[in-house]
Enzyme design. Structure first.
Site, PDB file in Angstrom:
ATOM      1  N   SER A  63       0.876  -1.328   0.068  1.00  0.00           N
ATOM      2  CA  SER A  63      -0.076   0.015  -0.050  1.00  0.00           C
ATOM      3  C   SER A  63       0.934   1.076  -0.112  1.00  0.00           C
ATOM      4  O   SER A  63       0.315   2.355  -0.058  1.00  0.00           O
ATOM      5  CB  SER A  63      -1.157  -0.109   1.218  1.00  0.00           C
ATOM      6  OG  SER A  63      -1.805  -0.911   1.055  1.00  0.00           O
ATOM      7  N   LYS A  66       0.488   3.375  -3.104  1.00  0.00           N
ATOM      8  CA  LYS A  66      -0.827   4.138  -3.082  1.00  0.00           C
ATOM      9  C   LYS A  66      -0.393   5.669  -2.978  1.00  0.00           C
ATOM     10  O   LYS A  66      -1.065   6.648  -3.381  1.00  0.00           O
ATOM     11  CB  LYS A  66      -1.826   3.702  -2.067  1.00  0.00           C
ATOM     12  CG  LYS A  66      -2.390   2.456  -2.088  1.00  0.00           C
ATOM     13  CD  LYS A  66      -3.140   2.038  -1.267  1.00  0.00           C
ATOM     14  CE  LYS A  66      -3.602   0.744  -0.988  1.00  0.00           C
ATOM     15  NZ  LYS A  66      -4.375   0.213  -0.113  1.00  0.00           N
ATOM     16  N   TYR A 191      -3.512  -2.478 -10.427  1.00  0.00           N
ATOM     17  CA  TYR A 191      -3.608  -2.211  -9.002  1.00  0.00           C
ATOM     18  C   TYR A 191      -2.573  -3.502  -8.149  1.00  0.00           C
ATOM     19  O   TYR A 191      -1.542  -2.988  -7.506  1.00  0.00           O
ATOM     20  CB  TYR A 191      -4.893  -2.262  -8.354  1.00  0.00           C
ATOM     21  CG  TYR A 191      -4.935  -2.191  -6.918  1.00  0.00           C
ATOM     22  CD1 TYR A 191      -4.643  -1.199  -5.962  1.00  0.00           C
ATOM     23  CD2 TYR A 191      -5.086  -3.353  -6.292  1.00  0.00           C
ATOM     24  CE1 TYR A 191      -4.635  -1.297  -4.640  1.00  0.00           C
ATOM     25  CE2 TYR A 191      -5.305  -3.381  -4.760  1.00  0.00           C
ATOM     26  CZ  TYR A 191      -4.961  -2.392  -4.050  1.00  0.00           C
ATOM     27  OH  TYR A 191      -4.759  -2.501  -2.627  1.00  0.00           O
ATOM     28  N   TYR A 243      -5.273   3.708   7.960  1.00  0.00           N
ATOM     29  CA  TYR A 243      -6.627   3.095   7.871  1.00  0.00           C
ATOM     30  C   TYR A 243      -7.150   3.481   9.128  1.00  0.00           C
ATOM     31  O   TYR A 243      -7.081   4.601   9.853  1.00  0.00           O
ATOM     32  CB  TYR A 243      -6.517   1.465   7.558  1.00  0.00           C
ATOM     33  CG  TYR A 243      -5.805   1.318   6.545  1.00  0.00           C
ATOM     34  CD1 TYR A 243      -5.886   1.718   5.172  1.00  0.00           C
ATOM     35  CD2 TYR A 243      -4.407   0.662   6.442  1.00  0.00           C
ATOM     36  CE1 TYR A 243      -5.312   1.468   4.063  1.00  0.00           C
ATOM     37  CE2 TYR A 243      -3.676   0.541   5.447  1.00  0.00           C
ATOM     38  CZ  TYR A 243      -4.107   0.801   4.190  1.00  0.00           C
ATOM     39  OH  TYR A 243      -3.239   0.695   3.128  1.00  0.00           O
ATOM     40  N   VAL A 261       1.163  -3.716   3.854  1.00  0.00           N
ATOM     41  CA  VAL A 261       1.229  -5.097   4.551  1.00  0.00           C
ATOM     42  C   VAL A 261       2.379  -5.840   4.160  1.00  0.00           C
ATOM     43  O   VAL A 261       2.449  -6.870   4.665  1.00  0.00           O
ATOM     44  CB  VAL A 261      -0.238  -6.014   4.102  1.00  0.00           C
ATOM     45  CG1 VAL A 261      -1.314  -5.631   4.754  1.00  0.00           C
ATOM     46  CG2 VAL A 261      -0.216  -6.257   2.529  1.00  0.00           C
TER      47      VAL A 261
HETATM   48  O1  DON Z   1      -4.890  -4.707  -1.859  1.00  0.00           O
HETATM   49  C1  DON Z   1      -4.357  -5.402  -0.873  1.00  0.00           C
HETATM   50  O2  DON Z   1      -4.725  -5.943   0.036  1.00  0.00           O
HETATM   51  C2  DON Z   1      -2.888  -5.328  -0.786  1.00  0.00           C
HETATM   52  N1  DON Z   1      -2.319  -5.273  -2.194  1.00  0.00           N
HETATM   53  C3  DON Z   1      -2.229  -3.885  -0.266  1.00  0.00           C
HETATM   54  C4  DON Z   1      -2.997  -3.783   1.248  1.00  0.00           C
HETATM   55  C5  DON Z   1      -2.028  -3.079   2.143  1.00  0.00           C
HETATM   56  O3  DON Z   1      -0.847  -2.823   1.933  1.00  0.00           O
HETATM   57  C6  DON Z   1      -2.634  -2.593   3.452  1.00  0.00           C
HETATM   58  N2  DON Z   1      -1.899  -1.714   4.327  1.00  0.00           N
HETATM   59  N3  DON Z   1      -1.365  -1.895   5.240  1.00  0.00           N
END
Ligand code: DON
Length: 307
Positions: A63, A66, A191, A243, A261
């Site tokens: 993320s 992003k 994405y 979040y 993550v």
């Molecule tokens: O879309 C997802 O679930 C992952 N590619 C990215 C989520 C993420 O990194 C949340 N961050 N803490």
């Protein structure tokens, strides 16, 4: 301020936290990483970088990507972007579907998954093909990082694609509300691909420097975005970057930041430096547990925060 001293104290004090938390396993390829790793890098405006731990180990930025896609899209669409994605904290987990139904397919902000998927859709509409979209995102990251040696991890990309049920659900829901312009398949593939980009803490702290300096790289002088846009990106990092733990992060660390993550977190100290940490075990909100702790220690010991 003795940054070397602060970092070596953190390296000692962080040890008890490295065994806590759980590596993300909903993307199976991420479950294979060594869970006990730790790295932290601080880059100053003159380019000096201070690091501890495995700071040249590349990890999945997830993320954190992003931040770069939001920056790029804001630069292209300016405030028209907010017709399709909000700028308020969601108070919900990053992959939640519930609010999106109530709010008619307009995601709360660009950092929850739904919001980031809309951002990717805007880039796909602009660059037309999935290949060009990914290349432009990667080029932007290479430019801000001043580093051509940045790429993505095909295994992580395919692993997420093969298990991306929730993100596909989010994308389909937004498509049903008319908030995706391109095919769901193309949007989610793009994405997942930008989420699978790999970088080290050294590379990430260098890459974020322009956001600490009103959108202009303090070393090369290159202006990537306007002062106003940089302010907006920092504001959304502060209020939405973690979040439903964004309040916690602001309370304990007090800096604009963004987690992933994969275990990475980037943080910006306006007008001074940028920081990146990496430790794969996550807390219950999906943010690096030791990474958050290390940033809190840094803010305490240095006295630096935006407050
Ligand atoms: O879309 C997802 O679930 C992952 N590619 C990215 C989520 C993420 O990194 C949340 N961050 N803490």
């Amino acid at each position: 301020m003795d940054i070397n001293k602060i970092l070596s104290e953190i390296e000692e004090e962080i040890k008890p936290f490295l065994q806590q938390g759980k590596v993300a396993d909903y993307i199976p390829a991420l479950a294979h990483v060594d869970p006990d790793q730790f790295a932290m890098s601080v880059t100053l405006f003159d380019g000096t970088t201070y690091s501890i731990g495995c700071s040249d180990t590349k990890f999945s930025i997830q993320s954190i990507s992003k931040v770069f896609t939001f920056t790029k899209s804001l630069n292209i669409y300016s405030k028209d972007l907010y017709k399709r994605v909000g700028k308020e904290p969601s108070g919900n987990p990053f992959n939640s579907l519930v609010q999106l139904e109530y709010e008619k397919g307009i995601p709360r902000n660009p950092f929850i998954n739904a919001g980031a998927i809309v951002i990717t859709d805007t880039l796909l509409s602009h660059y037309k093909t999935t290949n060009d979209t990914f290349e432009k995102i990667l080029d932007f990251i290479k430019n801000v990082a001043h580093n051509d040696d940045i790429t993505y991890d095909e295994e992580v990309y395919l692993s997420e694609y093969n298990h991306g049920y929730r993100n596909l659900a989010l994308a389909n829901l937004m498509k049903s509300f008319g908030n995706l312009e391109n095919e769901v398949e193309d949007v989610v593939r793009s994405y997942f691909k930008h989420c699978s980009i790999t970088m080290s803490t050294q590379e990430l702290s260098r890459a974020m420097l322009f956001l600490a300096n009103h959108g202009t790289d303090p070393i090369s002088g290159e202006k990537f975005i306007t002062d106003n846009q940089a302010k907006r990106v920092n504001a959304v990092m502060l209020t939405c970057g973690h979040y439903d733990a964004s309040g916690e992060f602001a309370f304990h660390v007090g800096l604009p930041g963004k987690s992933g993550v994969g275990g990475g977190i980037v943080a910006v100290v306006p007008k001074l430096m940028s920081i990146a940490v990496f430790s794969p075990r996550l807390n219950s909100w999906g943010n690096s547990l030791a990474g958050t702790q290390a940033l809190e220690l840094f803010s305490q010991k240095s006295g630096l925060s935006v407050f």
